[in-house]
Every structure is written in structure tokens, then in C-alpha cells.
Design a protein around this motif. Structure first.
Motif, short mmCIF file in Angstrom:
data_model
loop_
_atom_site.label_atom_id
_atom_site.label_comp_id
_atom_site.label_asym_id
_atom_site.label_seq_id
_atom_site.Cartn_x
_atom_site.Cartn_y
_atom_site.Cartn_z
N HIS A 224 0.80 -1.23 0.00
CA HIS A 224 0.00 0.00 0.00
C HIS A 224 0.83 1.27 0.00
O HIS A 224 0.28 2.37 -0.06
N ASP A 225 2.17 1.16 0.07
CA ASP A 225 2.99 2.35 0.30
C ASP A 225 3.81 2.81 -0.90
O ASP A 225 4.72 3.63 -0.77
N LEU A 226 3.49 2.32 -2.10
CA LEU A 226 4.21 2.75 -3.29
C LEU A 226 3.58 4.00 -3.88
O LEU A 226 2.35 4.14 -3.92
N LYS A 227 4.41 4.92 -4.33
CA LYS A 227 3.92 6.16 -4.91
C LYS A 227 3.20 5.90 -6.23
O LYS A 227 3.58 5.02 -7.00
N ASP A 228 2.15 6.67 -6.50
CA ASP A 228 1.55 6.65 -7.82
C ASP A 228 2.49 7.36 -8.79
O ASP A 228 3.18 8.32 -8.43
N ASN A 229 2.54 6.87 -10.01
CA ASN A 229 3.50 7.39 -10.99
C ASN A 229 3.16 8.82 -11.39
O ASN A 229 2.04 9.11 -11.80
N VAL A 230 4.16 9.69 -11.29
CA VAL A 230 4.01 11.10 -11.64
C VAL A 230 5.24 11.54 -12.43
O VAL A 230 6.36 11.28 -11.98
N PRO A 231 5.04 12.21 -13.58
CA PRO A 231 3.75 12.44 -14.24
C PRO A 231 3.23 11.16 -14.86
O PRO A 231 3.95 10.17 -14.99
N VAL A 232 1.97 11.18 -15.27
CA VAL A 232 1.39 10.02 -15.95
C VAL A 232 2.23 9.70 -17.18
O VAL A 232 2.62 10.59 -17.94
N GLY A 233 2.54 8.42 -17.35
CA GLY A 233 3.39 7.99 -18.46
C GLY A 233 4.72 7.43 -17.97
O GLY A 233 5.33 6.62 -18.64
N THR A 234 5.16 7.87 -16.77
CA THR A 234 6.32 7.25 -16.16
C THR A 234 5.87 5.98 -15.46
O THR A 234 4.71 5.88 -15.04
N MET A 235 6.78 5.02 -15.32
CA MET A 235 6.38 3.73 -14.75
C MET A 235 7.44 3.20 -13.80
O MET A 235 8.61 3.54 -13.90
N ASN A 236 7.01 2.37 -12.87
CA ASN A 236 7.89 1.75 -11.88
C ASN A 236 8.02 0.26 -12.21
O ASN A 236 7.27 -0.57 -11.71
N ALA A 237 8.98 -0.05 -13.08
CA ALA A 237 9.16 -1.44 -13.52
C ALA A 237 9.72 -2.33 -12.42
O ALA A 237 9.65 -3.55 -12.52
N GLN A 238 10.28 -1.72 -11.36
CA GLN A 238 10.85 -2.52 -10.27
C GLN A 238 9.76 -3.14 -9.41
O GLN A 238 9.98 -4.15 -8.74
N GLU A 239 8.58 -2.54 -9.42
CA GLU A 239 7.43 -3.06 -8.66
C GLU A 239 6.26 -3.19 -9.62
O GLU A 239 5.33 -2.37 -9.61
N PRO A 240 6.26 -4.22 -10.47
CA PRO A 240 5.29 -4.28 -11.58
C PRO A 240 3.83 -4.15 -11.15
O PRO A 240 3.06 -3.45 -11.80
N ALA A 241 3.44 -4.83 -10.08
CA ALA A 241 2.02 -4.81 -9.67
C ALA A 241 1.65 -3.53 -8.93
O ALA A 241 0.47 -3.23 -8.77
#
Length: 328
Positions: A224-241
Motif C-alpha cells: 500500500h505504500d508505493l507512490k503513484d507514478n508522476v507524471p502520468v506515463g512514467t512507470m515503476n518497472a521494479q514493482e510491476p504490480a
């Protein structure tokens, strides 16, 4: 069958857990609902005419309708030779699915034997931005093995199936056994998935929407503690789900709710939840290019080690790409 690929360039799609590229196109203007519907029909008709032109051997003429970036990567000779080799023995292209979101069109067709697939993407002006030719593989044993439980929609209101179905053309998850029957779901209004600044999560209709348990179960995993991606279009591939809740339904079936909003989980490991209970809010965390819900049922609690199971929806739904689901 010889594998022949023509590059899929500029396809404007949605990215989820598996990490395959799918980003979202952003139009410069918002049109009226009537104009959007007319535009979608026009784009669909244009795409169908392009595919029929390919079917009737007008390959070079179709190539001239491609974008400059496509032409930079694929020559006319490559296009003509590639399509000709791939389409040997072809009798028909039958439309399988299509979606028109945020100014971009994505359509899929299968041949008469459902052994070959074609994907066509165009921009809002009808210019071809991508073509993909792909041999198709299906998995009838698992396609026909539904979950034991019947599941309700994990939300309320109307949601749009961006990826979903028993075909890799309409559901890119399908090639991956652990996510074969997953859905990526967004909300759409007037042909758009957002209103306002497309770089902000809050502009997207799905962001912050409630996600509910589609069946009773026990919570076995929560992030529950992962940041939402900002700006939209950037992604966090290290934490796929991203932020995720996983429910164990007690019969070898586990529900996954991925890409949830930071801090929105309303449950903790060990909690018993009933059908309809609030689990969290839709977000844009993890390997996600815009706010959406990734939902699937699997035979274990490890998303990448378990096998996905095709969902039996309680009302007989079999939603696939381009269709809407409305739930109370």
C-alpha cells in the motif's frame, strides 16, 4: 508457418504488469459526444477499408498511407514482401476487436482459420501508425476451464475493457501463462480516459474509484505504500504490480487487484472480507502508464509464479477489448 513481423510503431495503448509497451495517446482537443461517436465509426470504417485493400493485394497503396515514422523504419519493399509472405493462402480478414481511446484507433483481425492475426493502429486523421502481423496460438484447455466460483465486477459504475479476451490481439497478457486471463480496466467518457491535464493522475476518470471484493475471501497479501507514478506515463518497472491486494477465496482461486492508489488499501493481511467489501482505490502505481485496474484470478498467491484462470462472471459476461462493463 514462417514468422513474419512488420513493426508495430506508434501504437498508442495502455501499460500494465507484464512490462510490455503500451502507453496512452493524448489528443489536443475534447470533442462532443456525438462527434466522438461519429469519429469512432469513421476510424473503424477507414481501418476496415485498409485491411480489405491488403486482402485484395493493394499492399503498396496501403504503405503510402503510413506515417513518416513508420516509413523511416520499414521500407516499401519490406512491407510488401513481408505482407505477401505472411498472407500466403489467406482468404479473409475478420475483425476481432477494436478500441478508439484518446484519439487513437487500435483494431485487430484474424484470418479464416484463426491462425494469423493482424493489428492496425491509426491516428485521429486516419494515418497508419502501426501494423503487426502475428501467427496466433491458442490454449483451448485453459480457455475452456473457468473458475469454480462466479465473480461479480470488482467495481461499481461503467468501466471499459482496454485489454481482455482469449486472444493475444485483444489481450496482450494472453501470451504470458501467469496473466493469460487478466483484464486491464479503465473508465472512459466521450472517447477519453481523462479530462484536464493528462500528466496528472487526478485527471483520469478511473483514479480514486472504489475497488470491491468480487467474492468473499481472506486477505493474504497487501502492498500500500508505493507512490503513484508522476507524471502520468512514467512507470515503476521494479514493482510491476504496484500497490496490490490479493484475496484467497479458499478453493485454490486467488483474486489480484493491482496498481492501486498509494495508501488506499482498506484491508490488511488476515482480514476476512465479504463480497462487495471495499478493498482500496484505483491508482497508477507500479508498471502502469495511466490509472487503471489490473484484475485477474490465479491458482496461487504469487502473481508471477501462479497460473491465471479464466474468470467465470456471475452474470455470464465474457468481456473483451473495446467492450464496457456496467455494475451496480
Amino acid at each position: 508457418m514462417k514468422k513474419v513481423w512488420i513493426s508495430l510503431i506508434g501504437a498508442i495503448l495502455l501499460t500494465g504488469c507484464t512490462g510490455q509497451s503500451e502507453a496512452t495517446a493524448i489528443p489536443s482537443t475534447t470533442e462532443s459526444l456525438t462527434k466522438k461517436k461519429e469519429g469512432t465509426k469513421t476510424m473503424t470504417d477507414q481501418a476496415e477499408s485498409i485491411v480489405q485493400a491488403l486482402l485484395h493485394g493493394k499492399i503498396g497503396e496501403v504503405y503510402e498511407q503510413t506515417s513518416p515514422s513508420f516509413k523511416q523504419q520499414v521500407s516499401k519493399t519490406q512491407f510488401v514482401e513481408g505482407y505477401t509472405a505472411f498472407s500466403s493462402g489467406l482468404k479473409s480478414w475478420n475483425q476481432h476487436s477494436h478500441t478508439s481511446i484518446n484519439g487513437s484507433y487500435y483494431g485487430t483481425w484474424v484470418d479464416q482459420d484463426a491462425k494469423r492475426g493482424l493489428v492496425l493502429t491509426t491516428d485521429e486523421k486516419g494515418i497508419i501508425t502501426g501494423v503487426l502481423l502475428k501467427p496466433l496460438q491458442n490454449y483451448p484447455d485453459t480457455d475452456n476451464a473457468l473458475t469454480k466460483l462466479a465473480y461479480s465486477a470488482p467495481f461499481t459504475g461503467e468501466w471499459y475493457v482496454f485489454w481482455g479476451g482469449q486472444n493475444v490481439l485483444s489481450n496482450y497478457h494472453y501470451e504470458v501463462e501467469s496473466q493469460r486471463y487478466a483484464y486491464d480496466l479503465i473508465q472512459v467518457k466521450d472517447g477519453l480516459s481523462y479530462k484536464g491535464d493528462p500528466a496528472k493522475n487526478e485527471s483520469y476518470f478511473a483514479f480514486g474509484q472504489e475497488i470491491h471484493a468480487p467474492q468473499a475471501g481472506t486477505v493474504v497479501h497487501v502492498v500500500h505504500d508505493l507512490k503513484d507514478n508522476v507524471p502520468v506515463g512514467t512507470m515503476n518497472a521494479q514493482e510491476p504490480a504496484g500497490n496490490v491486494v490479493i484475496l484467497d477465496h479458499g478453493n485454490g482461486e486467488f483474486s489480484y487487484f493491482a496498481h492501486l492508489k498509494e495508501g488506499s488499501a482498506k484491508v490488511k493481511v488476515g482480514d476476512r472480507v465479504e463480497k462487495g467489501d471495499l478493498l482500496g482505490l484505483c491508482g497508477n502505481s507500479g508498471n502502469s502508464s495511466e490509472p487503471h485496474l489490473h484484475y485477474q484470478v490465479s491458482d496461487g498467491k504469487d502473481l508471477f509464479q501462479s497460473k491465471s484462470i479464466r474468470v467465470q462472471w456471475e452474470n455470464g459476461w465474457n468481456p473483451r477489448q473495446g467492450e464496457s462493463i456496467t455494475a451496480k
